[in-house]
Design a protein around this motif. Structure first.
Motif, PDB file in Angstrom:
ATOM      1  N   GLU A 147       0.834  -1.213   0.000  1.00 35.33           N
ATOM      2  CA  GLU A 147       0.000   0.000   0.000  1.00 35.33           C
ATOM      3  C   GLU A 147       0.865   1.259   0.000  1.00 35.33           C
ATOM      4  N   LEU A 148       1.908   1.253   0.818  1.00 34.94           N
ATOM      5  CA  LEU A 148       2.793   2.427   0.897  1.00 34.94           C
ATOM      6  C   LEU A 148       3.470   2.730  -0.431  1.00 34.94           C
ATOM      7  N   LEU A 149       3.946   1.681  -1.093  1.00 33.37           N
ATOM      8  CA  LEU A 149       4.726   1.873  -2.307  1.00 33.37           C
ATOM      9  C   LEU A 149       3.901   1.747  -3.586  1.00 33.37           C
ATOM     10  N   GLY A 150       2.618   1.392  -3.439  1.00 35.20           N
ATOM     11  CA  GLY A 150       1.764   1.265  -4.608  1.00 35.20           C
ATOM     12  C   GLY A 150       2.161   0.101  -5.510  1.00 35.20           C
ATOM     13  N   ILE A 151       2.564  -1.008  -4.888  1.00 35.35           N
ATOM     14  CA  ILE A 151       2.940  -2.203  -5.644  1.00 35.35           C
ATOM     15  C   ILE A 151       2.162  -3.384  -5.080  1.00 35.35           C
ATOM     16  N   SER A 152       2.144  -4.497  -5.793  1.00 32.78           N
ATOM     17  CA  SER A 152       1.397  -5.665  -5.328  1.00 32.78           C
ATOM     18  C   SER A 152       2.177  -6.381  -4.220  1.00 32.78           C
ATOM     19  N   THR A 153       1.449  -7.163  -3.424  1.00 32.36           N
ATOM     20  CA  THR A 153       2.117  -7.950  -2.378  1.00 32.36           C
ATOM     21  C   THR A 153       3.012  -9.017  -3.011  1.00 32.36           C
ATOM     22  N   LYS A 154       2.659  -9.475  -4.219  1.00 29.65           N
ATOM     23  CA  LYS A 154       3.516 -10.427  -4.941  1.00 29.65           C
ATOM     24  C   LYS A 154       4.865  -9.790  -5.264  1.00 29.65           C
ATOM     25  N   THR A 155       4.848  -8.514  -5.645  1.00 23.42           N
ATOM     26  CA  THR A 155       6.094  -7.797  -5.930  1.00 23.42           C
ATOM     27  C   THR A 155       6.920  -7.656  -4.659  1.00 23.42           C
ATOM     28  N   VAL A 156       6.249  -7.338  -3.543  1.00 28.07           N
ATOM     29  CA  VAL A 156       6.951  -7.239  -2.257  1.00 28.07           C
ATOM     30  C   VAL A 156       7.618  -8.569  -1.949  1.00 28.07           C
ATOM     31  N   ASP A 157       6.862  -9.660  -2.075  1.00 27.00           N
ATOM     32  CA  ASP A 157       7.395 -10.990  -1.794  1.00 27.00           C
ATOM     33  C   ASP A 157       8.576 -11.304  -2.713  1.00 27.00           C
ATOM     34  N   SER A 158       8.418 -11.020  -3.986  1.00 24.54           N
ATOM     35  CA  SER A 158       9.479 -11.293  -4.961  1.00 24.54           C
ATOM     36  C   SER A 158      10.747 -10.498  -4.637  1.00 24.54           C
ATOM     37  N   GLN A 159      10.584  -9.213  -4.316  1.00 27.37           N
ATOM     38  CA  GLN A 159      11.742  -8.374  -4.014  1.00 27.37           C
ATOM     39  C   GLN A 159      12.432  -8.808  -2.717  1.00 27.37           C
ATOM     40  N   LEU A 160      11.650  -9.228  -1.731  1.00 26.74           N
ATOM     41  CA  LEU A 160      12.249  -9.698  -0.477  1.00 26.74           C
ATOM     42  C   LEU A 160      12.988 -11.020  -0.696  1.00 26.74           C
ATOM     43  N   THR A 161      12.440 -11.893  -1.529  1.00 25.46           N
ATOM     44  CA  THR A 161      13.115 -13.153  -1.842  1.00 25.46           C
ATOM     45  C   THR A 161      14.442 -12.864  -2.536  1.00 25.46           C
ATOM     46  N   LYS A 162      14.415 -11.957  -3.513  1.00 21.74           N
ATOM     47  CA  LYS A 162      15.643 -11.599  -4.227  1.00 21.74           C
ATOM     48  C   LYS A 162      16.653 -10.943  -3.285  1.00 21.74           C
ATOM     49  N   ALA A 163      16.165 -10.087  -2.379  1.00 20.29           N
ATOM     50  CA  ALA A 163      17.060  -9.438  -1.411  1.00 20.29           C
ATOM     51  C   ALA A 163      17.720 -10.488  -0.519  1.00 20.29           C
ATOM     52  N   ASN A 164      16.930 -11.438  -0.034  1.00 23.17           N
ATOM     53  CA  ASN A 164      17.474 -12.485   0.840  1.00 23.17           C
ATOM     54  C   ASN A 164      18.515 -13.331   0.116  1.00 23.17           C
ATOM     55  N   LEU A 165      18.227 -13.679  -1.140  1.00 17.29           N
ATOM     56  CA  LEU A 165      19.197 -14.459  -1.914  1.00 17.29           C
ATOM     57  C   LEU A 165      20.482 -13.670  -2.141  1.00 17.29           C
ATOM     58  N   GLN A 166      20.329 -12.400  -2.489  1.00 16.12           N
ATOM     59  CA  GLN A 166      21.502 -11.552  -2.731  1.00 16.12           C
ATOM     60  C   GLN A 166      22.323 -11.386  -1.456  1.00 16.12           C
ATOM     61  N   LEU A 167      21.646 -11.144  -0.341  1.00 10.58           N
ATOM     62  CA  LEU A 167      22.350 -10.967   0.930  1.00 10.58           C
ATOM     63  C   LEU A 167      23.034 -12.269   1.354  1.00 10.58           C
ATOM     64  N   ARG A 168      22.341 -13.380   1.180  1.00  8.51           N
ATOM     65  CA  ARG A 168      22.925 -14.674   1.553  1.00  8.51           C
ATOM     66  C   ARG A 168      24.209 -14.928   0.764  1.00  8.51           C
ATOM     67  N   LYS A 169      24.169 -14.635  -0.525  1.00 13.83           N
ATOM     68  CA  LYS A 169      25.339 -14.855  -1.389  1.00 13.83           C
ATOM     69  C   LYS A 169      26.509 -13.967  -0.940  1.00 13.83           C
ATOM     70  N   ILE A 170      26.230 -12.690  -0.693  1.00 12.33           N
ATOM     71  CA  ILE A 170      27.277 -11.750  -0.268  1.00 12.33           C
ATOM     72  C   ILE A 170      27.832 -12.162   1.098  1.00 12.33           C
ATOM     73  N   LEU A 171      26.938 -12.509   2.001  1.00  8.60           N
ATOM     74  CA  LEU A 171      27.356 -12.804   3.371  1.00  8.60           C
ATOM     75  C   LEU A 171      28.067 -14.145   3.489  1.00  8.60           C
ATOM     76  N   GLN A 172      27.725 -15.100   2.647  1.00  8.28           N
ATOM     77  CA  GLN A 172      28.451 -16.378   2.670  1.00  8.28           C
ATOM     78  C   GLN A 172      29.919 -16.138   2.354  1.00  8.28           C
ATOM     79  N   THR A 173      30.167 -15.283   1.381  1.00  8.37           N
ATOM     80  CA  THR A 173      31.548 -14.947   1.025  1.00  8.37           C
ATOM     81  C   THR A 173      32.237 -14.238   2.188  1.00  8.37           C
TER      82      THR A 173
END
Length: 188
Positions: A147-173
């Motif tokens: 609601e705040l960003l004017g995007i769908s909850t699916k987009t929120v979920d997708s972006q959070l999944t991508k963020a978690n994957l990106q962070l996991r990859k960076i942090l594993q290194t």
């Protein structure tokens, strides 16, 4: 009524603006008060919403319900405030300058990892970082973020999944490098 009020507001009718202000002030303030958890911030932001409404009155559309237009403006003012708050908090905290902890390798490694996490979050693309912070720092639900960003909850979920994957990859290194440093220091 809404159409006439929007048209009057659009043409610069100050009495129409006063009517809109009196009709919507309490709703806008209540919404912002819940979101900011601060009466003072909510008052300031509510005032800003109506200042922007008056300043950009020629953008008011008679074809869109006034309530919807005011709350779009309210959400945008709130998002801008959140961004400023994030920047202010980062500025106050400053870059994570870590003290050199001697004699306590575990504490030093924890500080390095904390710094790596902060850097990893900063490396996210801006929109993904904003969604990540709204969820994990400010505790907003997927629905609230959408609601705040004017995007769908699916987009929120997708972006959070991508963020978690990106962070996991960076942090594993980063964690691997800390563990490797620890092993090397114990071998010497």
């Amino acid at each position: 009524m809404d159409t006439q009020l929007a048209e009057a507001l659009q043409s610069g009718d100050y009495e129409a603006f006063e009517h809109v202000f009196e009709s919507y002030w309490e709703k806008v303030f209540s919404y912002l008060s819940k979101k900011t958890h601060s009466t003072e911030a909510a008052k300031d932001l509510t005032q800003l919403v109506f200042i922007k409404l008056w300043k950009y009155r020629d953008a008011v559309s008679a074809g869109i319900p006034l309530n919807e237009q005011i709350f779009r403006k309210t959400k945008q003012v709130f998002i801008d405030w959140l961004r400023q708050e994030m920047r202010r908090r980062q500025h106050i905290a400053g870059p994570m300058e870590l003290p050199d902890v001697q004699g306590n390798d575990t504490s030093h490694h924890r500080l390095e990892i904390r710094n790596d996490v902060a850097n990893a979050i900063r490396s996210l693309p801006p929109k993904r970082k904003e969604i990540f912070e709204l969820r994990h720092i400010y505790g907003y639900s997927y629905k609230e973020i959408s609601e705040l960003l004017g995007i769908s909850t699916k987009t929120v979920d997708s972006q959070l999944t991508k963020a978690n994957l990106q962070l996991r990859k960076i942090l594993q290194t980063a964690i691997f490098s800390v563990v490797l440093q620890d092993v090397i220091s114990h071998v010497k």
